[in-house]
Design a protein around this motif. Sequence first.
Motif, PDB file in Angstrom:
ATOM      1  N   ASP A  74      90.769 118.514 -27.278  1.00  0.00           N
ATOM      2  CA  ASP A  74      90.496 117.309 -26.485  1.00  0.00           C
ATOM      3  C   ASP A  74      91.698 116.370 -26.477  1.00  0.00           C
ATOM      4  OD1 ASP A  74      87.957 118.146 -25.762  1.00  0.00           O
ATOM      5  OD2 ASP A  74      86.940 116.997 -27.339  1.00  0.00           O
ATOM      6  N   ASP A  75      92.312 116.194 -27.643  1.00  0.00           N
ATOM      7  CA  ASP A  75      93.506 115.344 -27.732  1.00  0.00           C
ATOM      8  C   ASP A  75      94.637 115.910 -26.875  1.00  0.00           C
ATOM      9  OD1 ASP A  75      95.139 113.171 -28.915  1.00  0.00           O
ATOM     10  OD2 ASP A  75      96.186 114.842 -29.891  1.00  0.00           O
ATOM     11  N   TYR A  76      94.818 117.203 -26.950  1.00  0.00           N
ATOM     12  CA  TYR A  76      95.858 117.860 -26.161  1.00  0.00           C
ATOM     13  C   TYR A  76      95.592 117.688 -24.664  1.00  0.00           C
ATOM     14  CZ  TYR A  76      99.177 121.472 -24.740  1.00  0.00           C
ATOM     15  OH  TYR A  76     100.216 122.146 -24.145  1.00  0.00           O
ATOM     16  N   ALA A  86      88.436 118.845 -31.360  1.00  0.00           N
ATOM     17  CA  ALA A  86      89.076 117.524 -31.307  1.00  0.00           C
ATOM     18  C   ALA A  86      90.566 117.670 -30.978  1.00  0.00           C
ATOM     19  CB  ALA A  86      88.883 116.789 -32.630  1.00  0.00           C
ATOM     20  N   GLU A  87      91.216 118.688 -31.556  1.00  0.00           N
ATOM     21  CA  GLU A  87      92.630 118.939 -31.248  1.00  0.00           C
ATOM     22  C   GLU A  87      92.815 119.285 -29.776  1.00  0.00           C
ATOM     23  OE1 GLU A  87      94.107 122.070 -33.771  1.00  0.00           O
ATOM     24  OE2 GLU A  87      93.717 120.932 -35.610  1.00  0.00           O
ATOM     25  N   ARG A 140      86.987 120.387 -35.650  1.00  0.00           N
ATOM     26  CA  ARG A 140      88.369 119.937 -35.750  1.00  0.00           C
ATOM     27  C   ARG A 140      89.211 120.522 -34.627  1.00  0.00           C
ATOM     28  NH1 ARG A 140      92.362 122.416 -37.657  1.00  0.00           N
ATOM     29  NH2 ARG A 140      91.253 123.754 -39.093  1.00  0.00           N
ATOM     30  N   LYS A 141      89.025 121.809 -34.357  1.00  0.00           N
ATOM     31  CA  LYS A 141      89.788 122.476 -33.298  1.00  0.00           C
ATOM     32  C   LYS A 141      89.441 121.886 -31.929  1.00  0.00           C
ATOM     33  CE  LYS A 141      92.762 125.731 -32.408  1.00  0.00           C
ATOM     34  NZ  LYS A 141      94.130 125.607 -32.878  1.00  0.00           N
ATOM     35  N   ASP A 161      93.921 115.259 -23.278  1.00  0.00           N
ATOM     36  CA  ASP A 161      94.193 113.856 -22.960  1.00  0.00           C
ATOM     37  C   ASP A 161      95.689 113.630 -22.748  1.00  0.00           C
ATOM     38  OD1 ASP A 161      91.501 113.261 -23.165  1.00  0.00           O
ATOM     39  OD2 ASP A 161      91.659 112.396 -25.180  1.00  0.00           O
ATOM     40  N   ARG A 162      96.495 114.203 -23.643  1.00  0.00           N
ATOM     41  CA  ARG A 162      97.954 114.053 -23.502  1.00  0.00           C
ATOM     42  C   ARG A 162      98.448 114.750 -22.246  1.00  0.00           C
ATOM     43  NH1 ARG A 162     100.436 116.421 -28.240  1.00  0.00           N
ATOM     44  NH2 ARG A 162      98.417 117.197 -28.845  1.00  0.00           N
TER      45      ARG A 162
END
Length: 129
Positions: free
Chosen positions: A94-96, A91-92, A88-89, A98-99
């Motif tokens: 990776d999302d960050y 994925a967070e 989960r961390k 990407d942003r």
Amino acid sequence: MRIGELAQRAGTSARTLRYYESHGLVRPGRSANGYRVYDEAELRVVHEIRALLAVGFGLDDIRPFVACLRAGNSSGDVCPDSVAVLRRKLAEVDDYLDRLGAVRRQLHDQLARAIAHREETCLRTRRRD
């Protein structure tokens, strides 16, 4: 060992250890006179807590790692609940990323437009002169 010794060996403060204790992460025993007494396993737990906090985990995220250590595992990240938190961390993060990448591209494009506009303005000014 008493709280001061654990704090010194773990590179933290007694206040921080009491904070971890208030969140159920550190478990002291009590001596006959009521002092907190910690065994060597708690030093390992505190090191795990501090390492995870240093990379951005919250106290609730750390619970499975502590539970994994308390279950006798050599590492706090080998249990299924810990692996789930790691996934989960990640994925967070990776999302960050990407942003952040999108923000970087936007800033790069904006800067390129600003430089082009400035150069164009300078050329027009020179032509008039």
